[in-house]
Design a protein around this motif. Structure first.
Motif, mmCIF file in Angstrom:
data_model
loop_
_atom_site.group_PDB
_atom_site.id
_atom_site.type_symbol
_atom_site.label_atom_id
_atom_site.label_comp_id
_atom_site.label_asym_id
_atom_site.label_seq_id
_atom_site.Cartn_x
_atom_site.Cartn_y
_atom_site.Cartn_z
ATOM 1 N N TYR A 115 0.833 -1.197 0.000
ATOM 2 C CA TYR A 115 0.000 0.000 0.000
ATOM 3 C C TYR A 115 0.868 1.248 0.000
ATOM 4 O O TYR A 115 0.661 2.167 -0.812
ATOM 5 C CB TYR A 115 -0.939 0.009 1.205
ATOM 6 N N ASN A 116 1.839 1.285 0.881
ATOM 7 C CA ASN A 116 2.709 2.463 0.952
ATOM 8 C C ASN A 116 3.471 2.677 -0.346
ATOM 9 O O ASN A 116 3.686 3.816 -0.764
ATOM 10 C CB ASN A 116 3.681 2.333 2.129
ATOM 11 N N GLU A 117 3.800 1.580 -1.013
ATOM 12 C CA GLU A 117 4.468 1.699 -2.309
ATOM 13 C C GLU A 117 3.568 2.383 -3.329
ATOM 14 O O GLU A 117 3.994 3.281 -4.054
ATOM 15 C CB GLU A 117 4.834 0.313 -2.856
ATOM 16 N N SER A 118 2.300 1.940 -3.396
ATOM 17 C CA SER A 118 1.429 2.546 -4.401
ATOM 18 C C SER A 118 1.123 4.005 -4.076
ATOM 19 O O SER A 118 0.991 4.826 -4.971
ATOM 20 C CB SER A 118 0.141 1.735 -4.622
ATOM 21 N N VAL A 119 1.009 4.332 -2.781
ATOM 22 C CA VAL A 119 0.812 5.743 -2.404
ATOM 23 C C VAL A 119 2.029 6.558 -2.823
ATOM 24 O O VAL A 119 1.895 7.644 -3.405
ATOM 25 C CB VAL A 119 0.575 5.881 -0.881
ATOM 26 N N ALA A 120 3.199 6.017 -2.578
ATOM 27 C CA ALA A 120 4.420 6.737 -2.957
ATOM 28 C C ALA A 120 4.504 6.893 -4.473
ATOM 29 O O ALA A 120 4.957 7.925 -4.978
ATOM 30 C CB ALA A 120 5.643 5.993 -2.428
ATOM 31 N N ASN A 180 -0.209 7.444 4.616
ATOM 32 C CA ASN A 180 0.396 6.109 4.562
ATOM 33 C C ASN A 180 -0.523 5.130 5.278
ATOM 34 O O ASN A 180 -1.576 5.509 5.808
ATOM 35 C CB ASN A 180 1.806 6.097 5.171
ATOM 36 N N PHE A 181 -0.130 3.896 5.295
ATOM 37 C CA PHE A 181 -0.977 2.839 5.829
ATOM 38 C C PHE A 181 -1.374 3.107 7.285
ATOM 39 O O PHE A 181 -2.545 3.008 7.654
ATOM 40 C CB PHE A 181 -0.236 1.502 5.722
ATOM 41 N N ASP A 182 -0.393 3.493 8.102
ATOM 42 C CA ASP A 182 -0.656 3.662 9.541
ATOM 43 C C ASP A 182 -1.654 4.783 9.814
ATOM 44 O O ASP A 182 -2.477 4.703 10.717
ATOM 45 C CB ASP A 182 0.645 3.955 10.280
#
Ligand code: SF4
Ligand code: FES
Lengths: 250, 203
Positions: free
Chosen positions: B42-47, B125-127
């Protein structure tokens, strides 16, 4: 003979447009094959309410008595329809009669539908053929088109579709479903098509086709089974095409 | 000539509802569902999105402005429509009402959603999302928001096809209604799956 069968009617009444409404109940003698108009005629003959008081007879409008003039549209048991084809045998009793309040009430069940006439004038729902000389016969119409156009021509401006439409209300100026369908009819007519842009422009004007929100009540209540929603969608196509391309030709 | 501004406002509202707003929502829900593959993915796709060039301009012109217009003008429509589904209970008339209800819910939801994410001052981010859905009230509000907006998208698409003269006859309109029902279920499932993924990792 056993005791006479009676019809129980609850009528929403009003003396004129400015006075407040009230309901009055009537019991009129039953005859087989009666319609709502015949029941109203019974009240006229003997205008006595269920309390036994003599009252002014209930006013209504009707003409043809064969669902061809549109005049007798009223709200019967909650739905707008023609009183002349509302047979007592098919109605649940007590029968509730109300005026179509989307229009100004003139008296009792009589309403003023001039806004519909105004709408037809605005969209130019006619074929202009007047001239100073004989224009000769018009172009022929394809049979395929004539068949569905004939269905649209059955509209008798009763106003049931206007009554049922949620977007015809005090906050909007929507002209109503029937007027859009009439534009489709006259834009299809080969001679009428010569003025199609004027009608399309009118549908883009205030209260035009864009006010439709697709509740599709109109097609449910139309006594002539006119495919109003088909007309509206077809006209959406015509109007948008015109709107999006006409400025490119200027 | 008579005023035709209402016509253009309405047509613009209809067009923007699909392009770009619906396209964005479908994309957004789909990207979010990478959360089901784990926090890292998830964090990868947001980035990946955050790394796009001209992001601020794209966001403003193609997401924020159309969304604002569609939302605000939609409120005006919802509050000037009449409602008579109590008297006329036909399916389409009920959908007419639900379209407006779901629109108002979506409007409120989107304002809150932007407030708690995009404009919260924290990086997405995810958190951050996990912290939001940790609160059961917020979690259920997000579920309702996702399902309502997916409904509004699907039913709006049904109306769009009529407003643009594509589905003209009753049969095609019926088929399109079934298709839109499917789109509603699929989009809702995608959106809810992401929310569940955010919720479960904390538990
Ligand atoms: S379209 Fe049907 S319901 Fe509407 S005015 Fe004409 S006949 Fe009446
Ligand atoms: S009296 Fe003419 S339609 Fe009923």
């Amino acid at each position: 003979m056993s005791e006479q069968k009676r019809i129980h009617l609850i009528v929403e009444r009003q003396n004129d447009n400015n006075s407040s409404s009230y309901t009055e109940e009537f019991k009129v003698p039953y005859r087989s094959g009666m319609n709502v108009i015949a029941a109203l005629m019974e009240i006229q003959r003997n205008p006595k309410n269920t309390k036994g008081e003599n009252v002014a007879p209930v006013a209504w409008e009707s003409n043809c008595l064969e669902e061809i003039c549109g005049a007798c549209m009223m709200v019967i048991n909650g739905k707008p329809r023609q009183a002349c084809t509302a047979l007592i045998d098919n109605l649940e009793q007590p029968i509730k009669l109300q005026p179509a309040r989307t229009f100004p009430v003139v008296r009792d069940l009589v309403v003023d539908r001039s806004r519909m006439f105004d709408a037809l004038k605005r969209v130019k729902a006619w074929v202009p053929i007047d001239g100073t000389y004989d224009l000769g016969p018009g172009p022929r119409m394809a049979e395929r088109d004539r068949q569905w156009a004939y269905e649209l021509s059955k509209c008798f401006t009763c106003g049931a579709c206007v009554e049922a439409c949620p977007n015809v209300n005090e906050k909007t100026s929507f002209i109503g479903p029937f007027a859009i369908s009439q534009v489709r009819l006259f834009n299809t007519h080969p001679t009428g098509a010569m003025h199609s842009h004027e009608r399309i422009e009118a549908l883009m004007g205030e209260g035009g086709i864009h006010e439709c929100g697709n509740s599709q009540n109109c097609v449910q209540v139309c006594p002539k089974n006119i495919p109003l929603t088909t007309s509206i969608a077809a006209m959406n196509g015509q109007v948008n095409r015109y709107a999006l391309t006409s400025w490119l030709r200027k | 000539m008579e005023q035709q501004k209402d016509f253009w406002f309405r047509r613009l509202h209809s067009l923007m509802g699909v392009i770009p707003v619906s396209v964005f929502l479908a994309f957004h829900l789909f990207v979010n569902s990478t959360a089901t593959l784990g926090a890292e993915r998830y964090n990868e796709s947001v980035a990946g999105i955050a790394g796009l060039p001209f992001l601020k301009i794209i966001e403003f012109l193609f997401i924020f402005l159309p969304l604002l217009y569609h939302g605000v003008y939609g409120m005006y429509i919802a509050f000037t429509s009449g409602y008579n589904a109590g008297r006329y209970t036909w399916f389409r008339n009920q959908m007419f009402v639900w379209h407006r209800i779901s629109g108002v819910i979506t409007f409120i939801f989107v304002v809150w959603h932007l407030w708690t994410t995009r404009f919260s001052g924290n990086a997405a981010n995810f958190d951050m999302v996990a912290a939001i859905v940790e609160n059961p009230v917020q979690f259920w509000f997000m579920i309702i928001g996702v399902v309502a907006s997916a409904f509004h998208l699907a039913n709006g698409l049904w109306g769009f096809l009529i407003h643009w003269g594509v589905t003209v006859g009753p049969r095609s309109q019926k088929i399109s209604a079934y298709a839109m029902g499917g789109i509603w279920l699929i989009l809702s499932a995608v959106g809810v799956s992401a929310l569940l993924a955010f919720k479960n990792t904390l538990a």
